[in-house]
Design a protein around this motif. Structure first.
Motif, mmCIF file in Angstrom:
data_model
loop_
_atom_site.group_PDB
_atom_site.id
_atom_site.type_symbol
_atom_site.label_atom_id
_atom_site.label_comp_id
_atom_site.label_asym_id
_atom_site.label_seq_id
_atom_site.Cartn_x
_atom_site.Cartn_y
_atom_site.Cartn_z
ATOM 1 N N SER A 195 0.853 -1.337 -0.052
ATOM 2 C CA SER A 195 -0.017 0.043 0.119
ATOM 3 C C SER A 195 0.883 1.330 -0.177
ATOM 4 C CB SER A 195 -0.827 0.073 1.260
ATOM 5 O OG SER A 195 -1.737 -0.841 1.141
ATOM 6 N N VAL A 196 1.902 1.324 -0.833
ATOM 7 C CA VAL A 196 2.870 2.492 -0.989
ATOM 8 C C VAL A 196 2.386 3.339 -1.856
ATOM 9 C CG1 VAL A 196 5.077 3.184 -1.708
ATOM 10 C CG2 VAL A 196 4.858 0.940 -0.749
ATOM 11 N N PRO A 197 2.354 4.714 -1.282
ATOM 12 C CA PRO A 197 1.688 5.999 -2.180
ATOM 13 C C PRO A 197 2.270 5.891 -3.722
ATOM 14 C CG PRO A 197 2.146 6.593 -0.070
ATOM 15 C CD PRO A 197 2.767 5.303 0.033
ATOM 16 N N SER A 198 1.230 6.384 -4.524
ATOM 17 C CA SER A 198 1.798 6.058 -5.851
ATOM 18 C C SER A 198 2.942 7.127 -6.297
ATOM 19 C CB SER A 198 0.568 6.694 -6.748
ATOM 20 O OG SER A 198 0.039 7.899 -6.617
ATOM 21 N N ARG A 199 3.245 7.941 -5.427
ATOM 22 C CA ARG A 199 4.655 8.680 -5.706
ATOM 23 C C ARG A 199 5.913 7.931 -5.752
ATOM 24 N NH1 ARG A 199 2.630 10.467 -0.738
ATOM 25 N NH2 ARG A 199 4.045 10.279 0.929
ATOM 26 N N PHE A 200 5.741 6.704 -5.153
ATOM 27 C CA PHE A 200 6.803 5.896 -5.526
ATOM 28 C C PHE A 200 6.552 4.550 -6.445
ATOM 29 C CE2 PHE A 200 9.228 6.950 -1.826
ATOM 30 C CZ PHE A 200 8.321 7.397 -1.030
ATOM 31 N N SER A 201 7.122 4.673 -7.626
ATOM 32 C CA SER A 201 7.079 3.505 -8.597
ATOM 33 C C SER A 201 8.105 2.637 -8.659
ATOM 34 C CB SER A 201 6.656 4.451 -9.973
ATOM 35 O OG SER A 201 6.629 3.870 -10.936
ATOM 36 N N PRO A 202 8.085 1.538 -8.704
ATOM 37 C CA PRO A 202 9.014 0.601 -8.623
ATOM 38 C C PRO A 202 9.225 0.010 -10.167
ATOM 39 C CG PRO A 202 7.029 -0.568 -7.686
ATOM 40 C CD PRO A 202 6.807 0.718 -8.047
ATOM 41 N N GLU A 203 10.168 -0.408 -10.476
ATOM 42 C CA GLU A 203 10.430 -1.118 -11.986
ATOM 43 C C GLU A 203 11.704 -2.041 -11.878
ATOM 44 O OE1 GLU A 203 12.323 1.410 -14.396
ATOM 45 O OE2 GLU A 203 11.708 0.368 -16.308
ATOM 46 N N CYS A 204 11.115 -3.221 -12.327
ATOM 47 C CA CYS A 204 12.137 -4.500 -12.302
ATOM 48 C C CYS A 204 12.568 -4.564 -14.001
ATOM 49 C CB CYS A 204 11.814 -5.548 -11.706
ATOM 50 S SG CYS A 204 13.082 -6.759 -11.439
ATOM 51 N N PRO A 205 13.608 -3.925 -14.423
ATOM 52 C CA PRO A 205 13.953 -4.178 -15.996
ATOM 53 C C PRO A 205 14.246 -5.678 -16.185
ATOM 54 C CG PRO A 205 15.077 -2.246 -15.213
ATOM 55 C CD PRO A 205 14.416 -2.850 -13.926
ATOM 56 N N ASN A 206 15.343 -6.277 -15.245
ATOM 57 C CA ASN A 206 15.601 -7.455 -15.479
ATOM 58 C C ASN A 206 15.803 -8.187 -14.148
ATOM 59 O OD1 ASN A 206 18.528 -6.949 -14.925
ATOM 60 N ND2 ASN A 206 18.479 -6.029 -16.740
ATOM 61 N N SER A 207 16.427 -9.423 -14.227
ATOM 62 C CA SER A 207 16.517 -10.038 -12.918
ATOM 63 C C SER A 207 17.626 -9.598 -12.173
ATOM 64 C CB SER A 207 16.548 -11.477 -13.120
ATOM 65 O OG SER A 207 17.918 -11.693 -14.054
ATOM 66 N N SER A 208 18.494 -8.549 -12.511
ATOM 67 C CA SER A 208 19.408 -8.060 -11.829
ATOM 68 C C SER A 208 19.268 -6.714 -11.444
ATOM 69 C CB SER A 208 20.788 -8.081 -12.675
ATOM 70 O OG SER A 208 21.277 -9.378 -13.055
ATOM 71 N N LEU A 209 18.184 -6.199 -11.974
ATOM 72 C CA LEU A 209 18.441 -4.680 -11.529
ATOM 73 C C LEU A 209 16.706 -4.205 -11.084
ATOM 74 C CD1 LEU A 209 19.570 -3.266 -14.824
ATOM 75 C CD2 LEU A 209 20.750 -2.883 -12.557
ATOM 76 N N LEU A 210 16.913 -3.087 -10.022
ATOM 77 C CA LEU A 210 15.514 -2.962 -9.673
ATOM 78 C C LEU A 210 15.729 -1.290 -9.506
ATOM 79 C CD1 LEU A 210 13.067 -3.905 -8.198
ATOM 80 C CD2 LEU A 210 14.149 -3.839 -6.077
ATOM 81 N N ASN A 211 14.682 -0.690 -9.944
ATOM 82 C CA ASN A 211 14.670 0.989 -9.725
ATOM 83 C C ASN A 211 13.444 1.296 -8.936
ATOM 84 O OD1 ASN A 211 16.797 0.982 -11.570
ATOM 85 N ND2 ASN A 211 15.687 0.927 -13.309
ATOM 86 N N LEU A 212 13.737 2.517 -8.304
ATOM 87 C CA LEU A 212 12.708 2.863 -7.641
ATOM 88 C C LEU A 212 12.282 4.434 -8.003
ATOM 89 C CD1 LEU A 212 10.395 2.708 -5.481
ATOM 90 C CD2 LEU A 212 11.954 3.479 -3.588
ATOM 91 N N HIS A 213 11.203 4.861 -8.742
ATOM 92 C CA HIS A 213 11.102 6.206 -9.223
ATOM 93 C C HIS A 213 10.201 6.942 -8.310
ATOM 94 C CE1 HIS A 213 12.634 4.531 -12.914
ATOM 95 N NE2 HIS A 213 11.970 3.759 -12.993
ATOM 96 N N LEU A 214 10.837 8.177 -8.127
ATOM 97 C CA LEU A 214 10.517 9.135 -7.196
ATOM 98 C C LEU A 214 9.781 10.496 -7.827
ATOM 99 C CD1 LEU A 214 13.556 8.900 -4.877
ATOM 100 C CD2 LEU A 214 11.507 7.387 -4.786
ATOM 101 N N HIS A 215 8.608 10.661 -7.254
ATOM 102 C CA HIS A 215 7.959 11.989 -8.004
ATOM 103 C C HIS A 215 7.111 12.592 -6.978
ATOM 104 C CE1 HIS A 215 6.128 14.921 -10.640
ATOM 105 N NE2 HIS A 215 5.057 14.275 -10.507
ATOM 106 N N ALA A 216 7.210 13.998 -6.735
ATOM 107 C CA ALA A 216 6.459 14.670 -5.862
ATOM 108 C C ALA A 216 6.263 14.051 -4.522
ATOM 109 C CB ALA A 216 4.911 14.702 -6.429
ATOM 110 N N LEU A 217 7.726 13.698 -3.848
ATOM 111 C CA LEU A 217 7.774 13.220 -2.654
ATOM 112 C C LEU A 217 7.500 14.447 -1.494
ATOM 113 C CD1 LEU A 217 10.745 10.874 -2.638
ATOM 114 C CD2 LEU A 217 8.550 10.613 -3.251
ATOM 115 N N GLN A 218 7.171 13.882 -0.288
ATOM 116 C CA GLN A 218 6.815 14.726 0.846
ATOM 117 C C GLN A 218 8.149 14.812 1.809
ATOM 118 O OE1 GLN A 218 3.944 16.550 0.940
ATOM 119 N NE2 GLN A 218 3.835 15.861 -0.959
ATOM 120 N N PRO A 219 8.477 15.828 2.706
ATOM 121 C CA PRO A 219 9.378 15.602 3.617
ATOM 122 C C PRO A 219 9.523 14.469 4.463
ATOM 123 C CG PRO A 219 8.447 17.958 3.426
ATOM 124 C CD PRO A 219 7.521 17.035 2.722
#
Lengths: 115, 113
Positions: free
Chosen positions: B59-83
């Motif tokens: 139940s993570v807020p949508s301002r955090f967006s994960p992505e797993c491009p392949n089995s070795s990589l994991l990204n976390l995209h951040l937008h409009a974060l709060q303090p």
């Protein structure tokens, strides 16, 4: 639901003395228990785990843990503490099945080893 | 190689910025995790990927967006974060199946201004 409790926020021990960091658990079914350590400004490091078998589990850096089913405890121990053991210690239990497994964490115990 | 790497080590961003956190492992692990950790608190699970598919979203807020491009990589995209999103963000990986331990990266210290 699975849970773990670490009843002590802080443990202080003199260097060279034995140390114990306590953890109790509440699970349905077989418990899969873990200990992790976090040094200041670092990620977590795995120390040891209990799945089944011997109740005394040996892990990294001279640590061991004793699984006690009757007391639902999994205490972390070391015979002789080092100043470098000062860190934050977390107990955790696995919850879930299949691809929905996750760890349920205790609140942590800060260990201070005094010279 | 039992290492999980994370970049950057530190990140300061404004509330209107977009940034990404990156995580990489070469242990052949097929499960990868994102956690958020506040000082002296246990890590809070955010997302789990199994075989590059999102299997748990806590139940993570949508301002955090994960992505797993392949089995070795994991990204976390951040937008409009709060303090209050300022924290240490930890990536971890593990084998799937039996209760395998998770290997953690050193984390990204995020400050939102």
């Amino acid at each position: 639901a699975q849970s773990v409790a670490q009843p002590e926020d802080q443990v202080n021990v003199a260097e060279g003395n034995p140390l114990t960091v306590k953890c109790t658990y509440s699970v349905s079914g077989n418990p899969y228990l873990f200990w992790y350590v976090q040094y200041p400004n670092r990620g977590l490091q795995f120390l040891l785990k209990y799945i089944t078998g011997d109740n005394l589990v040996k892990g990294s850096y001279g640590f061991e843990a004793e699984f006690n089913k009757s007391q639902t405890s999994f205490h972390l121990k070391k015979p002789s503490a080092l100043v470098s053991d000062s860190a934050l210690y977390f107990c955790a239990v696995r919850e879930g099945a299949g691809n929905n497994r996750k760890l349920i964490w205790g609140l942590g115990t800060s260990l201070a080893v005094n010279p | 190689d039992t290492e999980v790497t994370q970049t950057p080590k530190h990140l300061v961003m404004g509330m209107t910025n977009k940034k990404s956190l990156k995580c990489e492992q070469h242990m052949g692990h097929r499960a990868m995790y994102w956690y958020k950790q506040k000082a002296k608190k246990p890590p809070e699970l955010m997302f789990v990927y199994s075989y590059e598919k999102l299997s748990i979203n806590e139940s993570v807020p949508s301002r955090f967006s994960p992505e797993c491009p392949n089995s070795s990589l994991l990204n976390l995209h951040l937008h409009a974060l709060q303090p209050e999103d300022s924290a240490l963000y930890l990536c971890a990986s593990s084998q799937l199946g039996s209760p395998y331990e998770q290997y953690f990266g050193p984390g990204t210290r995020l400050t939102v201004t």
